[in-house]
Motif scaffolding. Structure first.
Motif, PDB file in Angstrom:
ATOM      1  N   HIS A 235      63.077  -5.381  44.026  1.00 28.94           N
ATOM      2  CA  HIS A 235      64.304  -5.888  43.274  1.00 28.94           C
ATOM      3  C   HIS A 235      65.033  -4.092  42.949  1.00 28.94           C
ATOM      4  CE1 HIS A 235      61.032  -9.205  42.229  1.00 28.94           C
ATOM      5  NE2 HIS A 235      60.488  -8.119  41.872  1.00 28.94           N
ATOM      6  N   PHE A 236      64.790  -3.725  43.752  1.00 28.60           N
ATOM      7  CA  PHE A 236      66.017  -2.826  44.104  1.00 28.60           C
ATOM      8  C   PHE A 236      67.273  -2.991  44.068  1.00 28.60           C
ATOM      9  CE2 PHE A 236      67.823   1.464  45.647  1.00 28.60           C
ATOM     10  CZ  PHE A 236      67.504   2.237  45.073  1.00 28.60           C
ATOM     11  N   LYS A 237      67.307  -3.815  44.868  1.00 25.94           N
ATOM     12  CA  LYS A 237      69.022  -4.145  44.024  1.00 25.94           C
ATOM     13  C   LYS A 237      69.513  -4.775  42.672  1.00 25.94           C
ATOM     14  CE  LYS A 237      72.316  -7.281  46.750  1.00 25.94           C
ATOM     15  NZ  LYS A 237      73.133  -7.696  45.710  1.00 25.94           N
ATOM     16  N   SER A 238      68.265  -5.607  42.941  1.00 26.10           N
ATOM     17  CA  SER A 238      69.110  -6.148  40.557  1.00 26.10           C
ATOM     18  C   SER A 238      69.007  -4.580  39.925  1.00 26.10           C
ATOM     19  CB  SER A 238      67.580  -7.179  40.628  1.00 26.10           C
ATOM     20  OG  SER A 238      66.952  -7.887  41.185  1.00 26.10           O
ATOM     21  N   LEU A 239      68.148  -3.958  40.259  1.00 25.75           N
ATOM     22  CA  LEU A 239      68.287  -2.887  39.667  1.00 25.75           C
ATOM     23  C   LEU A 239      70.377  -1.921  39.818  1.00 25.75           C
ATOM     24  CD1 LEU A 239      67.332  -0.160  37.746  1.00 25.75           C
ATOM     25  CD2 LEU A 239      66.144   0.557  39.674  1.00 25.75           C
ATOM     26  N   ALA A 246      72.950   5.684  39.899  1.00 23.91           N
ATOM     27  CA  ALA A 246      72.768   6.708  39.203  1.00 23.91           C
ATOM     28  C   ALA A 246      71.085   6.417  38.776  1.00 23.91           C
ATOM     29  CB  ALA A 246      73.209   6.871  37.761  1.00 23.91           C
ATOM     30  N   ALA A 247      71.043   4.674  37.941  1.00 17.28           N
ATOM     31  CA  ALA A 247      69.555   4.633  37.927  1.00 17.28           C
ATOM     32  C   ALA A 247      68.182   4.377  38.609  1.00 17.28           C
ATOM     33  CB  ALA A 247      69.601   3.428  36.928  1.00 17.28           C
ATOM     34  N   GLY A 248      69.358   4.103  39.878  1.00 17.88           N
ATOM     35  CA  GLY A 248      68.491   3.467  40.899  1.00 17.88           C
ATOM     36  C   GLY A 248      68.245   4.997  41.833  1.00 17.88           C
ATOM     37  N   ASP A 249      69.706   5.722  42.017  1.00 24.92           N
ATOM     38  CA  ASP A 249      68.514   7.254  42.678  1.00 24.92           C
ATOM     39  C   ASP A 249      68.041   7.745  41.837  1.00 24.92           C
ATOM     40  OD1 ASP A 249      70.704   6.750  44.189  1.00 24.92           O
ATOM     41  OD2 ASP A 249      72.099   7.773  43.118  1.00 24.92           O
ATOM     42  N   ASP A 250      67.794   8.043  40.387  1.00 26.22           N
ATOM     43  CA  ASP A 250      66.616   7.781  39.496  1.00 26.22           C
ATOM     44  C   ASP A 250      64.943   7.811  39.985  1.00 26.22           C
ATOM     45  OD1 ASP A 250      68.469  10.066  38.227  1.00 26.22           O
ATOM     46  OD2 ASP A 250      68.680   7.687  36.456  1.00 26.22           O
ATOM     47  N   VAL A 251      65.195   6.832  40.062  1.00 27.96           N
ATOM     48  CA  VAL A 251      64.252   6.316  40.219  1.00 27.96           C
ATOM     49  C   VAL A 251      63.490   6.088  41.879  1.00 27.96           C
ATOM     50  CG1 VAL A 251      62.599   3.527  40.594  1.00 27.96           C
ATOM     51  CG2 VAL A 251      64.514   3.450  38.756  1.00 27.96           C
ATOM     52  N   MET A 272      63.494   6.524  55.700  1.00 29.57           N
ATOM     53  CA  MET A 272      64.624   5.524  55.959  1.00 29.57           C
ATOM     54  C   MET A 272      65.194   5.340  55.941  1.00 29.57           C
ATOM     55  SD  MET A 272      61.780   5.714  59.071  1.00 29.57           S
ATOM     56  CE  MET A 272      61.555   7.929  58.317  1.00 29.57           C
ATOM     57  N   GLY A 273      65.840   5.259  54.878  1.00 32.51           N
ATOM     58  CA  GLY A 273      67.098   4.589  54.709  1.00 32.51           C
ATOM     59  C   GLY A 273      67.188   3.715  53.271  1.00 32.51           C
ATOM     60  N   GLY A 274      67.876   3.570  52.556  1.00 29.77           N
ATOM     61  CA  GLY A 274      68.283   3.082  51.189  1.00 29.77           C
ATOM     62  C   GLY A 274      66.583   2.919  50.288  1.00 29.77           C
ATOM     63  N   LEU A 292      44.122   3.688  49.200  1.00 29.36           N
ATOM     64  CA  LEU A 292      45.316   5.055  48.672  1.00 29.36           C
ATOM     65  C   LEU A 292      45.998   4.522  48.206  1.00 29.36           C
ATOM     66  CD1 LEU A 292      45.944   8.019  48.470  1.00 29.36           C
ATOM     67  CD2 LEU A 292      46.658   8.147  50.692  1.00 29.36           C
ATOM     68  N   LEU A 293      47.366   3.847  49.254  1.00 24.25           N
ATOM     69  CA  LEU A 293      48.411   3.441  48.191  1.00 24.25           C
ATOM     70  C   LEU A 293      47.779   2.219  47.677  1.00 24.25           C
ATOM     71  CD1 LEU A 293      49.735   2.331  52.174  1.00 24.25           C
ATOM     72  CD2 LEU A 293      50.523   4.105  50.179  1.00 24.25           C
ATOM     73  N   GLN A 294      47.146   1.546  47.604  1.00 27.89           N
ATOM     74  CA  GLN A 294      46.693   0.600  46.397  1.00 27.89           C
ATOM     75  C   GLN A 294      46.417   1.652  44.778  1.00 27.89           C
ATOM     76  OE1 GLN A 294      46.405  -2.412  45.701  1.00 27.89           O
ATOM     77  NE2 GLN A 294      47.010  -2.266  44.128  1.00 27.89           N
ATOM     78  N   ARG A 295      45.836   2.449  45.359  1.00 21.08           N
ATOM     79  CA  ARG A 295      45.215   4.132  43.872  1.00 21.08           C
ATOM     80  C   ARG A 295      46.806   4.312  43.160  1.00 21.08           C
ATOM     81  NH1 ARG A 295      41.151   5.474  46.128  1.00 21.08           N
ATOM     82  NH2 ARG A 295      42.643   7.313  47.351  1.00 21.08           N
ATOM     83  N   MET A 296      47.872   4.768  44.014  1.00 22.84           N
ATOM     84  CA  MET A 296      49.182   4.878  44.045  1.00 22.84           C
ATOM     85  C   MET A 296      49.955   4.039  43.417  1.00 22.84           C
ATOM     86  SD  MET A 296      49.716   7.038  47.580  1.00 22.84           S
ATOM     87  CE  MET A 296      51.170   7.704  47.471  1.00 22.84           C
ATOM     88  N   ARG A 297      49.229   2.740  43.972  1.00 22.03           N
ATOM     89  CA  ARG A 297      50.909   1.509  43.337  1.00 22.03           C
ATOM     90  C   ARG A 297      50.264   1.207  41.951  1.00 22.03           C
ATOM     91  NH1 ARG A 297      52.656  -1.911  41.210  1.00 22.03           N
ATOM     92  NH2 ARG A 297      53.234  -4.016  42.599  1.00 22.03           N
ATOM     93  N   ASP A 298      49.224   1.274  41.915  1.00 17.94           N
ATOM     94  CA  ASP A 298      48.597   1.077  39.977  1.00 17.94           C
ATOM     95  C   ASP A 298      49.138   1.990  38.749  1.00 17.94           C
ATOM     96  OD1 ASP A 298      47.081  -1.348  40.794  1.00 17.94           O
ATOM     97  OD2 ASP A 298      45.670   0.318  41.623  1.00 17.94           O
ATOM     98  N   LEU A 299      49.199   3.255  39.874  1.00 13.64           N
ATOM     99  CA  LEU A 299      50.041   4.188  38.871  1.00 13.64           C
ATOM    100  C   LEU A 299      51.681   4.042  38.898  1.00 13.64           C
ATOM    101  CD1 LEU A 299      48.137   6.839  39.193  1.00 13.64           C
ATOM    102  CD2 LEU A 299      47.605   6.276  37.209  1.00 13.64           C
ATOM    103  N   ALA A 300      52.416   3.453  39.933  1.00 16.82           N
ATOM    104  CA  ALA A 300      53.597   3.269  40.025  1.00 16.82           C
ATOM    105  C   ALA A 300      54.756   3.516  39.187  1.00 16.82           C
ATOM    106  CB  ALA A 300      53.887   2.445  40.712  1.00 16.82           C
ATOM    107  N   ILE A 301      55.422   4.448  38.859  1.00 14.10           N
ATOM    108  CA  ILE A 301      56.902   3.607  37.619  1.00 14.10           C
ATOM    109  C   ILE A 301      58.112   2.820  37.730  1.00 14.10           C
ATOM    110  CG2 ILE A 301      56.476   6.105  36.807  1.00 14.10           C
ATOM    111  CD1 ILE A 301      59.230   6.477  39.154  1.00 14.10           C
ATOM    112  N   HIS A 302      57.751   2.285  39.463  1.00 15.48           N
ATOM    113  CA  HIS A 302      58.722   1.243  39.843  1.00 15.48           C
ATOM    114  C   HIS A 302      57.480   0.146  40.464  1.00 15.48           C
ATOM    115  CE1 HIS A 302      61.931  -0.886  40.484  1.00 15.48           C
ATOM    116  NE2 HIS A 302      61.886  -1.345  41.653  1.00 15.48           N
TER     117      HIS A 302
END
Length: 335
Positions: A235-239, A246-251, A272-274, A292-302
């Protein structure tokens, strides 16, 4: 030992000169070739002054004439025909300058040529640092500086009452090494700028694929597992549409900082882009990468999705990225 050099297409190089002639020349050759040819031409022109000295020997006469002719030929090949030098040409230039310097400093009594050789040594150190890797440059310059300093101490100019003494030798060695380290520092900073995404601090596409290619070769030699993951924000486009770019760049910046902090030191992250990123995980199977990625995903801010692929024997990075990309979209569809 792997020798690296910076190509003109990948660096700012000599663009600050800004002339139309140089722009056309840069399109046909490389910064490495231009600088190498310039140094060779400069060294050749200096030998012209040899022929105006009264005490020139026959050997020195023909040596200077041959070097002048060679330097003119090199200059024509690069500046007129756009020749691109391989890395070994620069190494020959460095060694040739070292041999000539040792000859004039240790086996002749010509003050002018001795001073010129000493003045050129820091330039050659910076040249070696700029166009070659740190390990090769440090070893090469250490050997050359050691040989030149030994030639000074054993030659006529280092004898009691001579032109040079131990303090001069120490000063020469320190200054040449300082120029070497300055060249390595500037080269490192420039390569960081070339290979790093300016917004997030992750590797850009060019930097990621360069480093990934080396890691893939290493994994193939050692037969260790190697996994690659494609990461894509949800949902990055919606953000961006709802809260602004600017909010998208911060994320993006916050997520990259989090990914880097949660990943291992030898993992590589590239943008890679965007909002699409790629992570290379050395010595990691697809199963371990998923954990590893699942653990990282569980702590994600987005929220973000990922797909993982483990390199198969003989597989290219494009093939592995495509499989990881397909797995990532499959995960998005399942959600």
């Amino acid at each position: 030992m792997v020798v690296q050099r910076i190509e003109v297409e990948d660096s700012a190089g000599l663009s600050w000169l800004g002339s139309a002639w140089l722009t056309r020349l840069r399109a046909r050759t490389t910064t490495y070739s231009i600088v190498t040819a310039t140094i060779v031409l400069f060294m050749g022109v200096l030998f012209v002054f040899e022929h105006f000295e009264d005490d020139i020997t026959v050997f020195e006469y023909w040596l200077s004439a041959a070097l002048l002719a060679a330097s003119l030929l090199v200059a024509v090949q690069v500046f007129w025909m756009g020749l691109r030098f391989p890395a070994w040409v620069g190494i020959l230039v460095i060694l040739a300058h070292a041999l000539v310097s040792v000859y004039y400093i240790g086996f002749s009594d010509e003050r002018q040529n001795t001073i010129a050789s000493l003045q050129q040594l820091p330039i050659m150190a910076m040249y070696c640092a700029w166009f070659y890797g740190a390990r090769f440059a440090r070893v090469t310059v250490a050997i050359i500086v050691g040989a030149v300093c030994l030639a000074i101490l054993l030659g006529p100019f280092g004898q009691p009452g001579g032109m040079l003494g131990p303090i001069n030798v120490l000063g020469l060695a320190l200054f040449a090494w300082l120029c070497l380290e300055m060249g390595l520092f500037v080269r490192h900073r420039m390569m960081l700028q070339i290979n790093t995404d300016s917004l997030t601090g992750a590797l850009n596409r060019r930097g990621f694929f360069e480093q990934a290619a080396r890691e893939i070769r290493r994994a193939q030699r050692s037969t260790h597992p190697l996994a690659i993951a494609v990461l894509d924000l949800d949902h990055f486009k919606s953000l961006n549409d709802g809260e602004g770019h600017a909010a998208g760049d911060d994320v993006l910046k916050s997520l990259v900082a989090q990914w880097i902090s949660l990943s291992r030191p030898h993992d590589m992250l590239g943008r890679m882009g965007g909002d699409e990123f790629v992570m290379l995980l050395p010595e990691t199977t697809a199963t371990d990468a998923t954990r590893l990625l699942q653990r990282m995903r569980d702590l994600a801010i987005h929220p973000w999705s990922w797909g993982v692929a483990e390199f198969a024997s003989g597989e290219t990075i494009d093939d592995a990225v495509r499989r990881a990309d397909e797995a990532m979209y499959e995960q998005k569809r399942n959600r």
